[in-house]
Design an enzyme around this catalytic site. Structure first.
Site, PDB file in Angstrom:
ATOM      1  N   ARG A  51      13.887  21.333  11.070  1.00  0.00           N
ATOM      2  CA  ARG A  51      12.828  21.338  10.019  1.00  0.00           C
ATOM      3  C   ARG A  51      13.039  21.867   9.006  1.00  0.00           C
ATOM      4  O   ARG A  51      12.196  21.421   7.726  1.00  0.00           O
ATOM      5  CB  ARG A  51      11.305  22.804  10.789  1.00  0.00           C
ATOM      6  N   TYR A 103      -7.236   9.923  -6.142  1.00  0.00           N
ATOM      7  CA  TYR A 103      -7.633   9.721  -4.153  1.00  0.00           C
ATOM      8  C   TYR A 103      -8.767   9.768  -3.715  1.00  0.00           C
ATOM      9  O   TYR A 103      -8.384  11.333  -3.582  1.00  0.00           O
ATOM     10  CB  TYR A 103      -5.701   8.969  -3.712  1.00  0.00           C
ATOM     11  N   ASP A 175       0.513  11.903  -9.447  1.00  0.00           N
ATOM     12  CA  ASP A 175       0.634  10.776  -7.715  1.00  0.00           C
ATOM     13  C   ASP A 175       1.141   9.132  -8.625  1.00  0.00           C
ATOM     14  O   ASP A 175       0.548   9.130  -9.407  1.00  0.00           O
ATOM     15  CB  ASP A 175      -0.403  11.090  -7.355  1.00  0.00           C
ATOM     16  N   LYS A 200       2.827   3.419   0.745  1.00  0.00           N
ATOM     17  CA  LYS A 200       2.922   2.114   0.488  1.00  0.00           C
ATOM     18  C   LYS A 200       4.127   1.737  -0.039  1.00  0.00           C
ATOM     19  O   LYS A 200       4.616   1.563   0.462  1.00  0.00           O
ATOM     20  CB  LYS A 200       1.812   2.870  -0.876  1.00  0.00           C
TER      21      LYS A 200
END
Ligand SMILES: *Cc1c(COP(=O)(O)O)cnc(C)c1O
Length: 397
Positions: A51, A103, A175, A200
């Site tokens: 992690r 978004y 973004d 994307k």
């Protein structure tokens, strides 16, 4: 020639991870280990627990940091995990200023989650600098930009907003999902954090959900490292590898898709059934000159407006090639219906206020032959035209 003087296109392939030092392997090894043996308790090794740090994830993190021109990159389990973890830099009573057609998932996080933690927000038309200046409050800590915006492709002047932001002691998050560092590098314009849904264009093959963040300075890198490890929404080693693999072809995928998008946007604009086309590559797009200044191309996403929901139903019934789905930035063209998909979580009055009407469709252009795409769209619109003629003919009977 050092690797740093290579162009972006070459750096996608020839970077720190060109081959594995230990074996010469030309693909980054997938390290599944969750924990790492420590030789003694006085000296901890480079990795201790996955992690906190994993070699495969780290390869992706250093690669994206290099491509965005930042000091450190972070890979998350999704774009929303990257965005949400970055919002954890905020504290109770802080305020965030956000692009109004942000978004849908980011909208939901701000509107329905951050609120419960006492973090305030204002949605603002980021394309209007006066509105931005007016909306900044004494407790504003973050200005969140999405440019081009989703789904109306509105353009925000990154440099100008960063200037306002800095003058008021705020951080600027951008973004950069629609552009990727192949076309736009917000850190070069003074942004503090660049965020991505790597699901994307960056990964590009509709086969992985992932998020990335890149920061501009060491102090912020330390804070985000702490948050990534504390919240724990990390990207898995295998998914990190998938993103690394997709990234290698980013430049040529975007180049080809952008070229087809340019042709489609122009063809759609000539169609009588299409009321409006939103595409930053049009010279008459209101943000065109700003976009040309800050980005290397208009990208592969465009939106267009048909008359209403019924027209959308007819069009999607007749169009054959694109996948009709949420998401974008893939090898296959993806047609989405924002009102029912990406922005379904936005109340209908808020949607309409933002121009996301029931006739609006968004198209992410893929790698199909552009002539095939043009023909397919033309056929679908012609079929609608015929239906229209029949329907109006019917009225006279
Ligand atoms: C898809 C998307 C996100 C969210 O990313 P996920 O990987 O789906 O969590 C954020 N911003 C933009 C612009 C997006 O298109």
């Amino acid at each position: 020639m050092t690797e740093h003087s290579y162009t972006f296109q070459t750096r996608l392939l020839h970077n720190d991870h060109k081959f594995d030092e230990g074996t010469g392997a030309v693909s980054v090894p997938i390290q599944h280990a969750s924990t790492f043996h420590q030789t003694d308790f006085d000296h901890s090794g480079r990795y201790d627990y996955s992690r906190s740090g994993n070699p495969t994830r780290e390869a992706l993190e250093t690669t994206i940091a290099n491509l965005e021109g930042g000091v450190k990159g972070f890979a998350f389990a999704s774009g929303m995990a990257a965005i949400s973890t970055s919002f954890m830099l905020l504290s109770q009573h802080d305020h965030v200023l956000v692009s109004e057609d942000v978004y849908g998932g980011t909208y939901r996080m701000i509107q329905d989650v951050l609120c419960r933690f006492g973090i305030e927000h204002t949605f603002v038309d980021m394309t209007n600098l006066e509105s931005v200046a007016t909306a900044i409050q004494p407790n504003t800590k973050v200005v969140f930009i999405e440019t081009p915006s989703n789904p109306l492709l509105k353009i925000t002047d990154i440099q100008a907003v960063v200037k306002l932001s800095k003058a008021n002691g705020c951080l600027t998050f951008v973004d950069n999902t629609f552009m990727t560092p192949a076309l736009q590098r917000p850190l070069d314009f003074g942004a503090d954090i660049v965020l991505h849904s790597a699901t994307k264009f960056i990964a590009g093959h509709s086969d992985v959900v992932a998020g990335l963040a890149v920061v501009r300075d060491e102090k912020l890198a330390e804070k985000l490292s702490f948050l990534q490890n504390s919240f724990g929404a990390i990207l898995s080693p295998h998914d990190s590898w998938l993103v690394l693999r997709g990234l290698k072809t980013l430049h040529c995928r975007l180049e080809q898709s952008s070229r087809s998008a340019f042709r489609l946007a122009h063809a759609l604009a000539k169609e009588s059934m299409v009321e409006e086309v939103y595409y930053p590559g049009f010279s008459f797009h209101p943000g065109h000159s700003t976009h040309v200044y800050q980005a290397a191309g208009p990208g592969a996403v465009l939106s267009f407006r048909l008359a209403d929901e019924n027209a959308v139903r007819l069009f999607t019934k007749h169009v054959q090639i694109p996948v009709y789905a949420v998401s974008l930035g893939a090898v296959e063209s993806i047609l989405s219906y924002p009102a029912r998909m990406s922005h379904a979580s936005m109340p209908s009055d808020q949607r309409k206020k933002r121009g996301i009407t029931d006739g609006l469709l968004r198209l992410s252009v893929g790698l199909e032959n552009a002539d095939d795409l043009l023909e397919d769209f033309k056929n679908a619109l012609d079929a609608m035209n015929q239906y229209d003629t029949l329907a109006s003919g019917g009225l006279h009977v």
